[in-house]
Design a protein around this motif. Structure first.
Motif, PDB file in Angstrom:
ATOM      1  N   ASP A 183       3.384   4.728   6.423  1.00 56.90           N
ATOM      2  CA  ASP A 183       3.906   4.963   5.662  1.00 56.90           C
ATOM      3  C   ASP A 183       4.265   4.434   4.791  1.00 56.90           C
ATOM      4  OD1 ASP A 183       7.352   4.919   5.133  1.00 56.90           O
ATOM      5  OD2 ASP A 183       7.752   5.489   7.114  1.00 56.90           O
ATOM      6  N   LEU A 184       4.558   4.693   3.160  1.00 55.61           N
ATOM      7  CA  LEU A 184       4.294   3.057   2.269  1.00 55.61           C
ATOM      8  C   LEU A 184       5.406   2.511   2.300  1.00 55.61           C
ATOM      9  CD1 LEU A 184       2.451   4.900  -1.213  1.00 55.61           C
ATOM     10  CD2 LEU A 184       2.042   3.586   1.119  1.00 55.61           C
TER      11      LEU A 184
ATOM     12  N   TYR B 202       6.247  -5.815   2.922  1.00 54.35           N
ATOM     13  CA  TYR B 202       5.744  -6.612   2.075  1.00 54.35           C
ATOM     14  C   TYR B 202       6.851  -7.803   2.007  1.00 54.35           C
ATOM     15  CZ  TYR B 202       1.127  -7.047   4.611  1.00 54.35           C
ATOM     16  OH  TYR B 202       0.073  -6.777   5.706  1.00 54.35           O
ATOM     17  N   SER B 203       8.040  -6.462   0.759  1.00 48.40           N
ATOM     18  CA  SER B 203       8.593  -6.754  -0.115  1.00 48.40           C
ATOM     19  C   SER B 203       9.994  -8.876   0.867  1.00 48.40           C
ATOM     20  CB  SER B 203       9.608  -6.206  -0.883  1.00 48.40           C
ATOM     21  OG  SER B 203      10.294  -4.970   0.042  1.00 48.40           O
ATOM     22  N   SER B 204      10.271  -7.506   1.828  1.00 50.89           N
ATOM     23  CA  SER B 204      11.379  -8.767   2.454  1.00 50.89           C
ATOM     24  C   SER B 204      10.972  -9.854   2.975  1.00 50.89           C
ATOM     25  CB  SER B 204      11.475  -8.001   2.977  1.00 50.89           C
ATOM     26  OG  SER B 204      10.819  -7.449   4.840  1.00 50.89           O
ATOM     27  N   VAL B 205       9.503  -9.927   3.450  1.00 51.15           N
ATOM     28  CA  VAL B 205       8.954 -11.069   3.912  1.00 51.15           C
ATOM     29  C   VAL B 205       7.923 -12.227   2.889  1.00 51.15           C
ATOM     30  CG1 VAL B 205       6.370 -12.078   5.648  1.00 51.15           C
ATOM     31  CG2 VAL B 205       8.274  -9.829   5.931  1.00 51.15           C
ATOM     32  N   PHE B 206       7.058 -11.187   2.095  1.00 51.42           N
ATOM     33  CA  PHE B 206       6.315 -11.669   0.978  1.00 51.42           C
ATOM     34  C   PHE B 206       7.282 -12.047  -0.053  1.00 51.42           C
ATOM     35  CE2 PHE B 206       3.309 -11.048   4.843  1.00 51.42           C
ATOM     36  CZ  PHE B 206       3.744 -12.774   4.888  1.00 51.42           C
ATOM     37  N   GLU B 207       7.723 -10.802  -0.534  1.00 53.18           N
ATOM     38  CA  GLU B 207       8.597 -11.336  -2.254  1.00 53.18           C
ATOM     39  C   GLU B 207       7.551 -10.182  -2.782  1.00 53.18           C
ATOM     40  OE1 GLU B 207      10.439 -14.299  -3.234  1.00 53.18           O
ATOM     41  OE2 GLU B 207      11.289 -14.221  -1.523  1.00 53.18           O
TER      42      GLU B 207
ATOM     43  N   GLY C 181       2.556   8.526  -7.848  1.00 54.47           N
ATOM     44  CA  GLY C 181       2.570   9.244  -6.770  1.00 54.47           C
ATOM     45  C   GLY C 181       3.017   8.510  -5.861  1.00 54.47           C
ATOM     46  N   PRO C 182       3.528  10.640  -4.605  1.00 51.36           N
ATOM     47  CA  PRO C 182       3.313   9.790  -3.401  1.00 51.36           C
ATOM     48  C   PRO C 182       2.831   8.854  -2.626  1.00 51.36           C
ATOM     49  CG  PRO C 182       2.965  12.135  -3.968  1.00 51.36           C
ATOM     50  CD  PRO C 182       3.449  11.272  -5.223  1.00 51.36           C
ATOM     51  N   THR C 183       1.077   9.247  -2.552  1.00 52.55           N
ATOM     52  CA  THR C 183      -0.064   8.594  -1.484  1.00 52.55           C
ATOM     53  C   THR C 183      -0.220   7.147  -2.264  1.00 52.55           C
ATOM     54  OG1 THR C 183      -1.384  10.076  -3.090  1.00 52.55           O
ATOM     55  CG2 THR C 183      -0.544  10.808  -1.338  1.00 52.55           C
ATOM     56  N   TYR C 184       0.097   6.919  -2.834  1.00 55.02           N
ATOM     57  CA  TYR C 184      -0.479   4.991  -3.508  1.00 55.02           C
ATOM     58  C   TYR C 184       0.796   4.648  -4.187  1.00 55.02           C
ATOM     59  CZ  TYR C 184      -4.159   2.244  -4.329  1.00 55.02           C
ATOM     60  OH  TYR C 184      -4.368   0.996  -4.197  1.00 55.02           O
ATOM     61  N   THR C 185       0.537   3.154  -3.600  1.00 60.38           N
ATOM     62  CA  THR C 185       1.454   2.164  -4.657  1.00 60.38           C
ATOM     63  C   THR C 185       0.506   1.038  -4.275  1.00 60.38           C
ATOM     64  OG1 THR C 185       3.612   0.887  -4.095  1.00 60.38           O
ATOM     65  CG2 THR C 185       2.276   1.157  -2.109  1.00 60.38           C
ATOM     66  N   SER C 186       0.774  -0.034  -5.826  1.00 63.85           N
ATOM     67  CA  SER C 186       0.545  -1.083  -5.816  1.00 63.85           C
ATOM     68  C   SER C 186       1.252  -1.819  -5.747  1.00 63.85           C
ATOM     69  CB  SER C 186      -0.284  -1.343  -7.791  1.00 63.85           C
ATOM     70  OG  SER C 186       0.673  -0.918  -8.256  1.00 63.85           O
ATOM     71  N   PHE C 187       0.543  -3.362  -5.130  1.00 63.87           N
ATOM     72  CA  PHE C 187       1.642  -5.008  -5.304  1.00 63.87           C
ATOM     73  C   PHE C 187       1.130  -5.629  -6.136  1.00 63.87           C
ATOM     74  CE2 PHE C 187      -1.552  -4.866  -1.906  1.00 63.87           C
ATOM     75  CZ  PHE C 187      -2.439  -6.445  -1.826  1.00 63.87           C
ATOM     76  N   GLU C 188       2.426  -6.365  -6.455  1.00 69.11           N
ATOM     77  CA  GLU C 188       1.928  -8.105  -7.090  1.00 69.11           C
ATOM     78  C   GLU C 188       1.967  -9.258  -6.882  1.00 69.11           C
ATOM     79  OE1 GLU C 188       4.488  -7.335 -11.272  1.00 69.11           O
ATOM     80  OE2 GLU C 188       3.280  -5.566 -10.803  1.00 69.11           O
ATOM     81  N   GLY C 189       2.825  -9.862  -6.820  1.00 66.72           N
ATOM     82  CA  GLY C 189       2.838 -11.498  -6.520  1.00 66.72           C
ATOM     83  C   GLY C 189       2.229 -11.877  -4.948  1.00 66.72           C
ATOM     84  N   SER C 190       1.174 -11.003  -4.761  1.00 70.29           N
ATOM     85  CA  SER C 190      -0.045 -11.861  -3.311  1.00 70.29           C
ATOM     86  C   SER C 190      -1.114 -12.793  -4.085  1.00 70.29           C
ATOM     87  CB  SER C 190      -0.578 -10.822  -2.787  1.00 70.29           C
ATOM     88  OG  SER C 190      -1.454  -9.664  -3.401  1.00 70.29           O
ATOM     89  N   GLY C 191      -1.106 -13.407  -5.291  1.00 71.08           N
ATOM     90  CA  GLY C 191      -2.590 -13.937  -6.058  1.00 71.08           C
ATOM     91  C   GLY C 191      -3.530 -13.237  -5.874  1.00 71.08           C
ATOM     92  N   VAL C 192      -3.656 -11.638  -5.606  1.00 67.90           N
ATOM     93  CA  VAL C 192      -4.548 -10.908  -5.816  1.00 67.90           C
ATOM     94  C   VAL C 192      -4.325  -9.457  -6.298  1.00 67.90           C
ATOM     95  CG1 VAL C 192      -5.734 -10.316  -3.777  1.00 67.90           C
ATOM     96  CG2 VAL C 192      -7.141 -10.691  -5.537  1.00 67.90           C
ATOM     97  N   ALA C 193      -4.493  -8.964  -7.173  1.00 66.62           N
ATOM     98  CA  ALA C 193      -3.613  -7.345  -6.865  1.00 66.62           C
ATOM     99  C   ALA C 193      -4.025  -6.491  -5.921  1.00 66.62           C
ATOM    100  CB  ALA C 193      -4.878  -6.448  -8.380  1.00 66.62           C
ATOM    101  N   GLY C 194      -3.857  -5.681  -5.564  1.00 69.37           N
ATOM    102  CA  GLY C 194      -3.890  -4.646  -4.349  1.00 69.37           C
ATOM    103  C   GLY C 194      -2.994  -3.926  -4.259  1.00 69.37           C
ATOM    104  N   GLY C 195      -3.275  -2.034  -3.607  1.00 74.58           N
ATOM    105  CA  GLY C 195      -2.271  -1.832  -3.516  1.00 74.58           C
ATOM    106  C   GLY C 195      -2.713  -1.091  -2.054  1.00 74.58           C
ATOM    107  N   PHE C 196      -1.773  -0.018  -1.853  1.00 75.55           N
ATOM    108  CA  PHE C 196      -1.784   1.102   0.161  1.00 75.55           C
ATOM    109  C   PHE C 196      -2.035   2.659  -0.245  1.00 75.55           C
ATOM    110  CE2 PHE C 196       0.029  -3.303   0.969  1.00 75.55           C
ATOM    111  CZ  PHE C 196       0.013  -3.407   1.791  1.00 75.55           C
TER     112      PHE C 196
END
Length: 113
Positions: free
Chosen positions: A15-16, A23-28, A35-50
């Motif tokens: 569940d994206l 992750y936005s509420s805990v780690f900002e 698209g509907p099946t992928y999201t990337s994140f930033e602000g963690s120290g390394v690039a990544g996604g779900f």
């Protein structure tokens, strides 16, 4: 980006919206949807996604290395005893493939070239 460096970490999620909220509420962390099946994140120290997955999470993360020449590194992986588990495929931003090392770990290599 440098050849042979870990460049990205990819996680699975069922569940994206729930995972983004967590992750936005805990780690900002900040998110960008692709698209509907992928999201990337930033602000963690390394690039990544779900990525959406209905399968149970086994390893928890996919480590993604960068290399500008995917075919050359594929040949080196196979010559060293690794195996290709998913052939080169396109995604927004480039191409990548997955491989298994001799210890059974699955990783990926991507390129924007």
């Amino acid at each position: 980006m440098q050849n042979n460096h870990i460049d990205y970490i990819e996680f699975k999620a069922s569940d994206l919206e729930k995972i983004k909220s967590f992750y936005s509420s805990v780690f900002e962390w900040k998110f960008t949807d692709y698209g509907p099946t992928y999201t990337s994140f930033e602000g963690s120290g390394v690039a990544g996604g779900f990525e959406i997955s209905e399968n149970p999470t086994v390893n928890g993360a996919l480590i993604v290395l960068y290399h500008e020449n995917l075919k050359a590194v594929m040949e080196k992986i196979e010559a060293a005893g690794g195996s290709i588990t998913r052939d080169i495929f396109a995604f927004p931003g480039g191409e990548r493939f997955h491989f298994q090392d001799p210890g059974g770990n699955e990783l990926a290599v991507w390129s924007d070239k």
